[in-house]
Design a protein around this motif. Structure first.
Motif, short mmCIF file in Angstrom:
data_model
loop_
_atom_site.label_atom_id
_atom_site.label_comp_id
_atom_site.label_asym_id
_atom_site.label_seq_id
_atom_site.Cartn_x
_atom_site.Cartn_y
_atom_site.Cartn_z
N LEU A 316 -9.22 8.23 14.19
CA LEU A 316 -9.11 9.15 13.05
C LEU A 316 -9.48 8.45 11.74
CD1 LEU A 316 -5.80 11.02 13.95
CD2 LEU A 316 -8.13 11.92 14.09
N PHE A 317 -9.09 7.19 11.60
CA PHE A 317 -9.47 6.43 10.41
C PHE A 317 -11.00 6.33 10.30
CE2 PHE A 317 -10.82 2.22 8.92
CZ PHE A 317 -10.39 2.28 7.59
N PHE A 318 -11.66 6.06 11.41
CA PHE A 318 -13.12 5.94 11.41
C PHE A 318 -13.78 7.27 11.07
CE2 PHE A 318 -16.83 3.99 14.04
CZ PHE A 318 -17.49 3.70 12.85
N ILE A 319 -13.28 8.36 11.68
CA ILE A 319 -13.85 9.69 11.45
C ILE A 319 -13.66 10.11 10.00
CG2 ILE A 319 -13.54 12.14 11.96
CD1 ILE A 319 -15.16 10.76 14.05
N ILE A 320 -12.48 9.88 9.45
CA ILE A 320 -12.22 10.26 8.05
C ILE A 320 -13.13 9.50 7.11
CG2 ILE A 320 -10.48 10.21 6.22
CD1 ILE A 320 -8.36 10.58 8.43
N THR A 321 -13.30 8.21 7.34
CA THR A 321 -14.16 7.40 6.48
C THR A 321 -15.60 7.90 6.49
OG1 THR A 321 -12.76 5.47 6.92
CG2 THR A 321 -14.93 5.06 5.99
N LEU A 322 -16.15 8.15 7.68
CA LEU A 322 -17.53 8.62 7.77
C LEU A 322 -17.70 10.01 7.17
CD1 LEU A 322 -18.58 7.43 11.36
CD2 LEU A 322 -19.17 6.40 9.17
N SER A 323 -16.74 10.89 7.41
CA SER A 323 -16.86 12.26 6.91
C SER A 323 -16.80 12.30 5.38
CB SER A 323 -15.75 13.14 7.50
OG SER A 323 -15.81 13.16 8.90
N ILE A 324 -15.83 11.60 4.81
CA ILE A 324 -15.71 11.61 3.34
C ILE A 324 -16.89 10.90 2.70
CG2 ILE A 324 -14.29 10.80 1.41
CD1 ILE A 324 -11.85 11.30 3.06
N TYR A 325 -17.39 9.86 3.34
CA TYR A 325 -18.59 9.20 2.80
C TYR A 325 -19.77 10.17 2.80
CZ TYR A 325 -22.84 6.48 2.66
OH TYR A 325 -24.10 6.03 2.34
N GLY A 326 -19.92 10.92 3.89
CA GLY A 326 -21.01 11.89 3.94
C GLY A 326 -20.90 12.92 2.83
N LEU A 327 -19.67 13.33 2.49
CA LEU A 327 -19.47 14.29 1.40
C LEU A 327 -19.79 13.66 0.04
CD1 LEU A 327 -16.17 16.07 2.51
CD2 LEU A 327 -18.41 17.14 2.26
N MET A 328 -19.29 12.47 -0.19
CA MET A 328 -19.46 11.82 -1.49
C MET A 328 -20.89 11.38 -1.74
SD MET A 328 -15.97 9.54 -1.70
CE MET A 328 -16.36 8.99 -3.36
N SER A 420 -1.26 3.17 3.98
CA SER A 420 -2.06 1.96 4.18
C SER A 420 -3.45 2.29 4.71
CB SER A 420 -1.33 1.02 5.14
OG SER A 420 -0.06 0.66 4.66
N LEU A 421 -3.51 3.23 5.65
CA LEU A 421 -4.81 3.61 6.19
C LEU A 421 -5.69 4.26 5.12
CD1 LEU A 421 -3.84 5.01 9.70
CD2 LEU A 421 -4.99 2.86 9.18
N LEU A 422 -5.10 5.10 4.27
CA LEU A 422 -5.88 5.72 3.20
C LEU A 422 -6.36 4.68 2.19
CD1 LEU A 422 -4.05 9.08 2.38
CD2 LEU A 422 -6.05 8.69 3.83
N ALA A 423 -5.51 3.70 1.88
CA ALA A 423 -5.92 2.65 0.94
C ALA A 423 -7.07 1.83 1.52
CB ALA A 423 -4.73 1.75 0.63
N THR A 424 -6.99 1.51 2.80
CA THR A 424 -8.08 0.77 3.45
C THR A 424 -9.35 1.60 3.50
OG1 THR A 424 -6.42 -0.33 4.82
CG2 THR A 424 -8.71 -0.55 5.50
N MET A 425 -9.20 2.90 3.73
CA MET A 425 -10.36 3.79 3.77
C MET A 425 -11.08 3.81 2.43
SD MET A 425 -10.41 7.88 4.22
CE MET A 425 -9.80 7.99 2.54
N VAL A 426 -10.33 3.83 1.33
CA VAL A 426 -10.95 3.82 0.00
C VAL A 426 -11.78 2.56 -0.19
CG1 VAL A 426 -10.45 3.70 -2.48
CG2 VAL A 426 -9.19 5.30 -1.03
N THR A 427 -11.29 1.43 0.30
CA THR A 427 -12.04 0.18 0.19
C THR A 427 -13.37 0.27 0.92
OG1 THR A 427 -9.95 -1.05 0.08
CG2 THR A 427 -11.95 -2.30 0.60
N TYR A 428 -13.34 0.80 2.13
CA TYR A 428 -14.57 0.93 2.90
C TYR A 428 -15.53 1.93 2.26
CZ TYR A 428 -13.07 -1.93 6.83
OH TYR A 428 -12.69 -2.98 7.62
N LEU A 429 -15.00 3.00 1.69
CA LEU A 429 -15.86 3.97 1.01
C LEU A 429 -16.57 3.35 -0.18
CD1 LEU A 429 -13.65 7.21 1.05
CD2 LEU A 429 -15.79 6.82 2.29
N VAL A 430 -15.88 2.53 -0.94
CA VAL A 430 -16.50 1.86 -2.09
C VAL A 430 -17.63 0.95 -1.61
CG1 VAL A 430 -16.11 0.18 -3.93
CG2 VAL A 430 -14.45 2.01 -3.54
N VAL A 431 -17.39 0.22 -0.51
CA VAL A 431 -18.43 -0.68 0.02
C VAL A 431 -19.65 0.12 0.47
CG1 VAL A 431 -18.99 -2.31 1.86
CG2 VAL A 431 -16.79 -2.46 0.68
N LEU A 432 -19.42 1.22 1.18
CA LEU A 432 -20.54 2.04 1.65
C LEU A 432 -21.32 2.65 0.49
CD1 LEU A 432 -18.89 3.88 4.69
CD2 LEU A 432 -20.77 2.25 4.79
#
Length: 455
Positions: A316-328, A420-432
Motif C-alpha cells: 500500500l505504501f508503494f501504491i500510494i507513492t506512485l499514485s500521488i506522484y502521478g497526480l502531482m 511514519s509511512l506518510l512521512a516517508t512517502m513525502v520524502t520519496y515524492l520529493v525525490v521523484l
C-alpha cells in the motif's frame, strides 16, 4: 515480595525481585466445563458453575470437542459465527483454506478439499496473470514518453503483487486457525465466569463487508482502467480479483480488531458489575485470568498474520507513492481524465492503510488502557485485604503483559505507523519530483540540440 498500588501517586510501591524472563505472565491452558454441565447443560447449571468456580491459578485442560459438546456452536463459537462471512469469501478466493471439523474445531489440513480448491484457484489465477504481465512488460519496454508516464505504466505491474498474499496466508493459516480456536477457549472461560454467552453482534457488519467490498473493488478497478488505459474486460477481471484479495484482508483485520475492542468493553463492564457482589477477591482472580487470555489473543492476532500484513502495508505504501506522484507530476497540465483513476487508487489505498492502523490502535487501547482506567476507578476502601491484593496483581498484570498488536516483532500497528509511512512517502515524492524536474522535456532538449548544432 511486597507490592501495593498507591492511588494518590498512581504508582506501584514496594519491593520485588523477579527475573526478566517472567515479565509476560499468561496461563496458557485450556478451560474445562463442569461434568454436571455436560450431563445437563442448562442455563441455571451454567450460572451455578460460574458461582462455584473459584480460580486463582488457572484452568484445567480440556479439548475443543468437549467445550463444543457442552454448549453448542451458537453459544460458544460466537466469534467464528460473527466473522464467518469474511472467512467464506477468503476461502472462495483461495486465501484461507480452513476446514471446520464435526467437533466444532477449526483446522488447517493440507490434504483437504478446501486446500485443493485454493491451490487450483491460485494456479489458474497465476497463469491468467502471467499473460497479462507479459503484455504489461512489453508496453513498458516500448514507452518513449515522459518519465512520469513510465512510472504510471509501472503502476499496473505493481498492482499484480497482491498475488503473493495467497501463498503467504497459506503459510500463516495454521496460526490463524489457532487464534480462532483460542477464541473458543476464551468464550468457554467467559461463560463459566459470567454465567452467560459472549454477545458480539458483529454478524451484520461481516455480511455487509463481505458483500460490499468485492463490488467496490471491482468498481474502482473498472474506473481506473477506463480512465487510464484501453478497457479490456479480459484484463480487468484478474485485477478485480487481486484488489478483492487485498481489501478482503483489510475486512478480516477490521473484524478481528472490532472483536477485540467489543470483547474488552464487555469484559470491563462485567468486571465492574461483579465487584458489587460478595466475594470480590475470587471474582477479581477470575477476571484477571480472562483479561490475560484476551491480551494474548490481541498479541496473537498480529503474530498470526505478521508476514501477510507486513507485505500489505509495504504494498500500500508503494501504491500510494506512485499514485500521488502521478497526480502531482501532471498538475501543470491540469486535472484530466487519466487523473481520475490515479485519484481513486490513491484514495482507496490511503483509506485501507488508515483503517488497518486505526483499528489496531483502537483495539490495543480498549484491551489495555481503557481496562486500566476501569481498574483505577475501583473503590478499594470497602474491600478486604485479599481483594485489594488481587486488584494490585491485576494492575501489575496489565503492566507486565503488552496488549499492542505487533506484526511478528517488525513493528506495532497503530496510528504512529500510519504517520511514519506518510512521512516517508513525502520524502520519496520529493525525490521523484526533483528527479523529474532535472530531466528536460523532449521539445526543450531538441531545441537545445538544434541551437548547439547551428552554432
Amino acid at each position: 515480595m511486597s507490592l501495593f498500588f498507591n492511588a494518590e501517586t498512581m504508582r506501584f510501591e514496594g519491593t520485588m525481585h523477579e527475573p526478566k524472563r517472567n515479565r509476560n505472565v499468561f496461563l496458557d491452558v485450556k478451560p474445562v466445563p463442569d461434568d454436571a454441565a455436560i450431563v445437563n447443560p442448562s442455563g441455571g447449571q451454567a450460572r451455578r458453575n460460574a458461582a462455584l468456580f473459584n480460580n486463582r491459578v488457572g484452568f484445567p485442560p480440556v479439548t475443543p470437542k468437549e467445550a463444543f459438546v457442552t454448549t453448542g456452536t451458537s453459544q460458544m463459537d460466537m466469534v467464528y459465527e460473527s466473522s464467518k462471512p469474511i472467512y467464506l469469501v477468503l476461502r472462495a478466493i483461495g486465501v484461507f483454506p480452513y476446514t471446520r471439523l464435526a467437533s466444532g474445531e477449526t483446522a488447517f489440513i493440507l490434504a483437504s478439499p478446501a486446500m485443493v480448491y485454493c491451490v487450483m484457484f491460485f494456479l489458474l489465477l497465476t497463469v491468467y496473470i502471467a499473460f497479462i504481465l507479459l503484455n504489461r512488460i512489453e508496453i513498458v519496454r516500448t514507452l518513449e514518453g515522459r518519465f512520469e508516464e513510465s512510472v504510471i505504466a509501472y503502476l499496473f505491474i505493481v498492482n499484480i503483487l497482491p498475488l503473493l498474499i495467497i501463498p503467504l496466508m497459506w503459510y500463516e493459516s495454521r496460526k490463524v486457525v489457532s487464534v480462532v480456536n483460542g477464541w473458543v477457549d476464551f468464550e468457554t472461560v467467559y461463560r463459566k465466569t459470567s454465567g452467560r454467552a459472549l454477545e458480539l453482534k458483529l454478524r451484520t457488519k461481516a455480511q455487509v463487508v463481505a458483500i460490499l467490498l468485492p463490488i467496490l473493488c471491482s468498481l474502482s478497478v473498472a474506473i481506473t482502467h477506463v480512465t487510464m488505459v484501453d478497457f479490456k474486460l479480459l484484463q480487468v477481471i484478474p485485477y478485480c480479483v487481486l484488489d478483492t484479495i487485498t481489501y478482503m484482508m483489510g475486512g478480516y483485520w477490521y473484524l478481528a480488531c472490532e472483536t477485540l475492542s467489543i470483547t474488552a468493553k464487555i469484559l470491563a463492564e462485567d468486571f465492574q458489575r461483579a465487584l458489587r457482589h460478595v466475594g470480590p477477591a475470587a471474582k477479581v482472580s477470575e477476571y484477571r485470568s480472562l483479561w490475560l487470555r484476551l491480551s494474548k489473543l490481541a498479541r496473537d492476532t498480529g503474530f498470526s498474520t505478521c508476514y501477510t500484513f507486513t507485505f500489505i502495508c509495504l504494498y500500500l505504501f508503494f501504491i500510494i507513492t506512485l499514485s500521488i506522484y502521478g497526480l502531482m507530476s501532471q498538475i501543470s497540465d491540469g486535472f484530466g481524465v487519466k487523473d481520475i483513476g490515479l485519484a481513486v487508487t490513491a484514495f482507496c489505498s490511503v483509506g485501507l492503510l488508515f483503517y488497518i492502523c486505526d483499528e489496531a490502535h483502537y483495539a490495543s487501547f480498549n484491551v489495555r488502557t481503557n481496562f486500566q482506567k476501569k481498574l483505577l476507578m475501583v473503590e478499594l476502601s470497602w474491600m478486604n485485604t485479599d481483594a485489594q491484593t488481587e486488584i494490585n496483581m491485576f494492575l501489575r498484570a496489565t503492566e507486565m503483559n503488552p496488549s499492542s498488536i505487533n506484526l511478528g516483532g517488525f513493528f506495532d500497528v497503530n496510528r504512529t505507523l500510519f504517520k511514519s509511512l506518510l512521512a516517508t512517502m513525502v520524502t520519496y515524492l520529493v525525490v521523484l519530483l526533483q528527479f523529474q524536474i532535472s530531466i528536460p522535456d523532449e521539445p526543450s532538449a531538441m531545441l537545445m540540440h538544434s541551437n548547439t548544432s547551428h552554432s
